[in-house]
Design a protein around this motif. Sequence first.
Motif, mmCIF file in Angstrom:
data_model
loop_
_atom_site.group_PDB
_atom_site.id
_atom_site.type_symbol
_atom_site.label_atom_id
_atom_site.label_comp_id
_atom_site.label_asym_id
_atom_site.label_seq_id
_atom_site.Cartn_x
_atom_site.Cartn_y
_atom_site.Cartn_z
ATOM 1 N N ASN A 122 0.789 4.786 -6.741
ATOM 2 C CA ASN A 122 1.091 5.613 -6.021
ATOM 3 C C ASN A 122 0.398 6.877 -5.929
ATOM 4 O O ASN A 122 -0.625 7.093 -6.853
ATOM 5 N N MET A 123 0.372 7.983 -4.961
ATOM 6 C CA MET A 123 -0.937 9.337 -5.063
ATOM 7 C C MET A 123 -0.620 10.168 -5.937
ATOM 8 O O MET A 123 -1.658 10.672 -6.237
ATOM 9 N N GLU A 128 6.914 6.369 -0.301
ATOM 10 C CA GLU A 128 6.845 5.503 0.871
ATOM 11 C C GLU A 128 5.816 4.342 0.488
ATOM 12 O O GLU A 128 4.877 4.668 -0.065
ATOM 13 N N LEU A 129 6.433 3.072 0.871
ATOM 14 C CA LEU A 129 5.616 1.841 0.533
ATOM 15 C C LEU A 129 5.340 1.108 1.880
ATOM 16 O O LEU A 129 6.393 1.041 2.508
ATOM 17 N N SER A 169 0.849 -1.127 0.102
ATOM 18 C CA SER A 169 -0.043 0.187 -0.014
ATOM 19 C C SER A 169 0.901 1.207 0.001
ATOM 20 O O SER A 169 1.833 1.371 0.802
ATOM 21 N N TRP A 170 0.530 2.133 -0.969
ATOM 22 C CA TRP A 170 1.651 3.271 -0.939
ATOM 23 C C TRP A 170 0.993 4.350 -0.048
ATOM 24 O O TRP A 170 -0.213 4.716 0.364
ATOM 25 N N VAL A 190 7.808 -0.788 6.472
ATOM 26 C CA VAL A 190 7.533 0.480 6.042
ATOM 27 C C VAL A 190 8.998 0.946 5.262
ATOM 28 O O VAL A 190 10.085 0.850 6.025
ATOM 29 N N VAL A 191 8.907 1.009 3.958
ATOM 30 C CA VAL A 191 9.990 1.393 3.062
ATOM 31 C C VAL A 191 10.027 2.647 2.594
ATOM 32 O O VAL A 191 8.975 3.064 1.918
#
Lengths: 702, 309
Positions: B268-269, A28-29, A22-23, A50-51
Amino acid sequence: MDGEPVTLAGVPAAKGARLAVSWGLGNELHVVDLQEMVASAAQTESTASVVQWGSLSAGQRRIAYDSLGAYQQLQQAAQEPLKPEAWAQAARYSKTVGAVLAADGVRGAEATAEELATLQERALWELLALFFLESSSTGGMQGWAAQDLARWLRGNAAAVAGSVDAAPLPPQLARALREAALPEAVPEYWPTLARLAALGWIEDAVELLGLHSAWLRYDGSAAGEGAAGDEAARAAVAALEATTLLLRRFPLLAAAGAAPPAVGRAFSAPSEFAQFRRTWQAQAAALERDGRLWGAAEAAGEGATAAGVRAVLAVLAGEEAALADATANWAELLVAQLLHIYPTARPQAELRQLLQRCFDTGGGAAASEFLQVLAAALEACCDLDAQAAMRVCSAFCSDWFMAHAPPLLAAHPAGASVLSRELPHLGGSQVEFYTLEYAASLMPHTPTWPLAAAYLAWCPAHGQAALEALLHALPLDAADPWPAQKAAELAAFHGLARAEQDILRQQGVLFWQAGQPGAALAWLARCSDAARIDVALSPLAKAVSSGEGAAHAAALEALQPLLEALPPGSANAALLAVHRLLERGSSGGGGGRGMHAAVAALAQLPEAMRDSCLQLVCGTLPVMPPGALGEADVLWLLQWLLSAEARLPRGQQDQQRGAAGLASSIQVARLALVRSLAAAHMQQQRGMAAPGQQPRQLGAPA
Amino acid sequence: MVVTTTPLETKAAAAAYNQSHTRLAIADMGGRLTFWQREGGGRGWTLAGTLPLEGQRVTSLCWAATQFGGLLAGGAADGSVVVWQEQPGDAGWRLAALLKEGSLGVQDLAFAPPELGPLLAVAYADGAVRFFEASEVLAAASWELQNHFRLGSAAGAATALRWRPSAPGLPPLLLVGTAAAGAQVWWYQQQLMRWQLAATLGGTQDTGGRPVADVAWAPTLGRPCDIAAVAAGPIVLLWRLCGAADALEVEQLARLQHAAAVWQVEWNMLGSWLAASTEAGDVCMWRPDLSGEWLLLNRIVGEQEAAGP
């Protein structure tokens, strides 16, 4: 791009597990390993990872903060490209950002990896500015390329050399040479001297020559200290003196009217410069070949001095082999060749060829990554190819650099058109692409996400939507409302009304969830969310409706200012307002108008909500002071109580609850109202009018 | 690069993050639902609560938007949808609703964009997509079946679904993956109060006959068209969608090949990166270059050595 993907990170996972992703914000992933498909024997405890990548270090954050102002100023000026004002603005921007990059410098004896990276980005920054910004003002005059590049290399020597220690004159070496009794005996003395002369660091070269011990010995021998010492010192000083004189007359090009240099001879006319240089260089060559001078020095035992000085003279004479020996890398070789062999090389035509030759002969292929990048960047600069320059920098430089460099390139006609072109698949320009990338690197971190918002504001195609997405995804917390406050302010500032409302709503709900109704109401009121205000007030309204208002008196008192400021639309808020008015009215507060206001508020409620006030009203009416209600209010209340009683579900009319069922309460209340009406009539007959009372003729039947 | 890892003290079967990634719900293989929290900008997770799953085998989870309070929905293999609600203060979580409309398993579920209210879409293995709505925006007392539609018989099961983010002037749009007919875009016609098929994204020839494992809308930002990712087998297809909902034009944009079957895709966002998680236990990260060509640039890999006993 290279074919193989880069492995960004490894996260713990059992063999056969799937990684659920999940982004988060920006770069940040979030990853959880799911074990449903894993054989039971291989199952392990799952982990949540958390990457984050591209995080800014402290130094990079400092650069980010300090450069924002200059960036915003440039954007706000919004000058039309290629106009003189735009150029001036870009020049100011370039200088300011260059100073930001230079601010930290090297704090210790040697540069850390981060400091070196900053030095190298500064070197690239100044190189781009030199060609795309400054050259357009000098018009590419002959002779400037050599001195400009020499000046550039002087300011970025450590970056080019790869470390402070490897630079032409590291501070530690300079100190050691100054403090040594016999500087010329230090192994680095002569190679450094030759290198300084090659790179055009003339003042430093003159100073270094002046440190030679022969000068002091020569002064001592004049005082009569011995024939042998006399001879050696005299021979050395002869050579040193001749070379020093030559260095002091080093030919330089300067703008007309510029202040004379501390060392060297300046010319504003290229033809005079060329003529003087030819003569001067011939003198250097002649001196280097003066057998008598060197023979005397060697015979006097100053062989090392002779060799060293001859190497310097060979450099000044422009001998290629001497220049190659004196320089440490292809970039230094290029500058040396420009200064001593091709001082009038033109950037576009000749510099590129010279660059290629120096790269090949100066060990460019085996050079460090930065020197390889520098070569590619310089080649792009020679061609004034903004796209190539961006491509080169994107593979090496930080997201910050890529977001800030485009204005430098756009200052030149060649750059402006390329960079502003829209990328069809993106819907924006590549300048915007890099700005978005930079914003993504700022987003995941509490100190820097507001900076991301600042940059998004200058992205015409994607900025608004990206900013909304950022504000919506911020980690809000009931324990710390600052991010929500900041986000709401930013949304309001940028005219994002919907985003602002959403943030206020979210924070209000978080407070409600945390069991803080007051704070919840404050935030929900700001977004006029009647539905959620209703829910937040529900426990209090239920308590008040069921006659337990006294137990919550303190809470009601504390919430009073908030309740009074709530926007309309919440039935529970209206119920609490009725309760408040009833309380005030029944205690005689508000004068005679207290109860009237309560009845008016009650009349405005929807029927269902009004009925939920039955217990509350029935509890208040019997204890209200006589004459508190006017006739109209009494009649309205009587009507309402009658209809409410008829709406009571069957069975409840006989139900006993507390002292009396609700039906009984209604009966009692009606009786109280009738008494109140009678009291009102009697007061009227005595000539005292109660508010809300309709005027009646004296003597008219009741 | 910073990687922070928190052991979850369980074997996770399904996981879901809330919109701000401050909360994580895990349905584990031992029949428990655990709630985890991140606070104060920290990267580590702390356990915030536990609930028994009462015998349901929950295979998918999703959080509602923050403005609906703590609200989590789970889809189970027996076709039931469970809704949990967090009570204000320290009262913790409670089971708010158990919705049983289909007999075949729940394949995927997703809450609607918050502008549409507390509305939950559920994809079932029988090819139905059902919508459940809460009675209130906060602390709802009940959930009701609000609407439904059925994929064509040729499509088979509804395997995945994702709501398009709201936009002014645009009706609600749902991207639905199918078992046998690629992916479909459905739009809600307000006047008729029903869902209509807007477009089909590919068919068996594009997916190689494989069921769609996951779908995802790219955040549009300033682009004039939408981009949707559809994962089927080792291929992720990118589709460009342009035009009005009732006249959608569809064009295949790219075909991203992977070494193993892809089971999840996430944008991604900024819509600039696509993460594709594969059955091989890695996450492939794709991005277009300046010319629009999609490149596999980064990977995140699962490392068994780092996993605990």
